[in-house]
Scaffold this motif. Structure first.
Motif, short mmCIF file in Angstrom:
data_model
loop_
_atom_site.label_atom_id
_atom_site.label_comp_id
_atom_site.label_asym_id
_atom_site.label_seq_id
_atom_site.Cartn_x
_atom_site.Cartn_y
_atom_site.Cartn_z
N CYS A 200 -0.34 34.07 -0.59
CA CYS A 200 0.99 34.63 -0.89
C CYS A 200 1.06 35.14 -2.32
CB CYS A 200 2.05 33.54 -0.74
SG CYS A 200 1.95 32.63 0.80
N SER A 203 6.02 37.52 -2.44
CA SER A 203 6.83 38.13 -1.38
C SER A 203 5.97 38.49 -0.18
CB SER A 203 7.58 39.35 -1.91
OG SER A 203 6.69 40.22 -2.57
N ASP A 204 4.81 39.07 -0.45
CA ASP A 204 3.92 39.47 0.64
C ASP A 204 2.87 38.38 0.89
OD1 ASP A 204 2.84 41.12 2.55
OD2 ASP A 204 1.84 42.47 1.14
N TYR A 205 2.26 38.42 2.07
CA TYR A 205 1.23 37.42 2.36
C TYR A 205 0.27 37.90 3.43
CZ TYR A 205 3.86 36.31 6.62
OH TYR A 205 4.48 36.39 7.83
N HIS A 252 7.75 34.00 7.35
CA HIS A 252 8.71 34.95 6.75
C HIS A 252 9.92 34.22 6.16
CE1 HIS A 252 6.71 38.54 8.06
NE2 HIS A 252 7.01 38.41 9.34
N ARG A 319 -4.28 43.47 0.34
CA ARG A 319 -4.59 43.00 1.71
C ARG A 319 -5.99 43.40 2.14
NH1 ARG A 319 -1.11 42.24 5.49
NH2 ARG A 319 0.87 41.47 4.80
#
Ligand code: AMP
Ligand code: GLY
Length: 423
Positions: A200, A203-205, A252, A319
């Motif tokens: 993480c 915010s994104d993961y 989420h 990512r």
């Protein structure tokens, strides 16, 4: 690029191994590390409890990234101290680390944000009488947990009223110190367990391969709870649609709520799940890689771990650095000292690691000591043997063949890791 890994177990050895193999070929430091890690990285001799001194070292030595292995320093705020000194950290703040450090906090958090978990009540030591009354009428089995950190050993699944009362008494009488002065009592869930680890950036993961760990000391899930006796990944019954549900129902909302509360999560969020009739329920959150889950989810992936964790620490998750979540299967068998997790003896000579490595497995150190030109046992969990193969059965067989090559007095391991799956 200079990187520092904090910790000294098999998980940290796996992380160090991953960084050493990153395309950037970073200079890796370990604090304190273990004999296996010192073969591939440089030791730093500062006590892990000295957060400010570690921060000053990082500034002076131009360490670009610190990766924190264990939960204890995170729950004491090492992430905050390092960030105050301008050092990039893969690991959450003290506030966000409460998700693991306080099960009472985690349960309230889940309740408030509609994240599925077992029904529960929390009792402080001042409310002992109420806790006894609650246990008296609770359906069996009932689950009792020390709220604070207890190295995976603070949970009792009580089958009888007597067992439940004994566990409650032990907790309130200080068997786990401060950690057990607040107790979570929750309903028992029946289903299949799986560990989901997400990298993480606040915010994104991205989600790593679903993993299964074996917590009990003895074969057939008998014996005491341990820090983990083995693991495998990926878990084949975790279908893409279940994974999607885990993301929408759990990952989420958890990460969004943490960000909304101004405690964004940067690091590895570990969700221990019970899947009940296809629906995931959270048993626990951890705020770091699992041990021994890290020893399988890292080798089974194809990734540039330095780029992945470094970008997460910067708040800009790359990512693409995780090219494949799993290329085949990984199996990890923990070689332990006879008696673990109870009393055990150490100081026995270890031989045969080279022969094991020649068979193509990885051997991560956990509880070893280097002295007088030889390797000796120095802990309950001594070594982790990890094999990666196209099928789980092959990974398992290679793991066990290599485990046979390693010798030390009192060597004990479970023979049923990843057994009977026919995959
Ligand atoms: P925890 O440290 O909270 O993950 O608990 C340790 C182990 O106890 C888990 O891996 C489960 O096997 C078991 N456990 C914990 N909570 C429950 C529950 N509510 N129902 C059934 N088993 C549980
Ligand atoms: N394998 C369980 C843990 O790391 O907490």
């Amino acid at each position: 690029m200079r990187v520092l890994v904090l910790g000294s177990g098999g998980r940290e050895h796996a992380l160090t191994w991953a960084f050493v193999h990153s395309p950037e070929r970073p200079h890796v430091f370990v604090l304190p590390g273990n004999p296996g890690m010192w073969e591939i990285a440089d030791p730093v001799e500062i006590p892990i409890s000295e957060h400010r001194e570690i921060a000053r070292f990082c500034v002076a030595e131009r360490i670009r990234l610190v990766v924190v292995g264990p939960e204890e320093p995170l729950s004491r705020g090492i992430g905050d101290v390092l960030r105050e000194h301008g050092v990039l950290v893969f690991g959450p703040s003290r506030e966000a680390a409460q998700l693991e450090a306080s099960k009472a906090f985690a349960k309230r958090f889940m309740e408030e944000h509609g994240i599925p978990t077992a029904r529960y009540r929390v009792f402080s030591v001042e409310e002992q009488d109420k806790a006894w009354q609650y246990v008296e009428t609770h359906p069996l089995p009932v689950v009792l947990k020390a709220s604070g950190l207890a190295a995976g050993k603070g949970v009792t699944v009580a089958q009888s009223r007597e067992e439940a009362f004994a566990a409650l008494q032990a907790l309130f009488q200080g068997a786990f110190g401060e950690a057990g002065q607040t107790v979570v009592i929750e309903e028992f869930l029946t289903g299949e367990e799986v560990s989901i680890l997400a990298i993480c950036d606040g915010s994104d993961y991205v989600v790593l391969a679903p993993a299964r760990d074996y917590k009990r000391a003895l074969e057939g899930e008998r014996g005491k709870n341990t820090g983990g006796m083995g693991a495998y990944a990926p878990v084949p019954w975790v279908t893409p649609s279940l994974l999607q549900r885990i993301q929408t129902r759990i990952l989420h909302p958890t990460l969004r709520a943490l960000a909304d509360r101004r405690m964004p999560f940067v690091g590895c969020l570990y969700v221990g799940l019970m899947v009940v009739n296809g629906e995931p329920f959270v048993l626990e959150f951890n705020v770091r890689f699992g041990d021994p889950e890290a020893q399988v989810v890292i080798p089974v992936a194809e990734a540039d771990w330095l780029a992945l964790l470094g970008s997460a620490a910067m708040g800009k998750l790359a990512r693409g650095a995780l090219r494949t979540v799993s290329q085949g299967y990984a199996c990890c068998v923990v070689l332990a000292s006879d008696g673990y997790p109870g009393a055990y003896r150490t100081g026995f000579r270890i031989t045969g690691i080279e022969q094991a490595v020649q068979q193509g497995v990885l051997v991560f150190h956990a509880g070893t000591r280097w002295e007088n030109g030889a390797l000796w046992t120095a802990g309950g969990r001594v070594l982790n043997v990890v094999a990666v193969a196209p099928t789980l059965e092959e990974a398992r067989q290679r793991c066990y063949a290599a485990a046979e090559s390693i010798q030390f007095e009192g060597k004990m391991y479970r023979r049923d890791i990843a057994a009977g799956l026919q995959i």
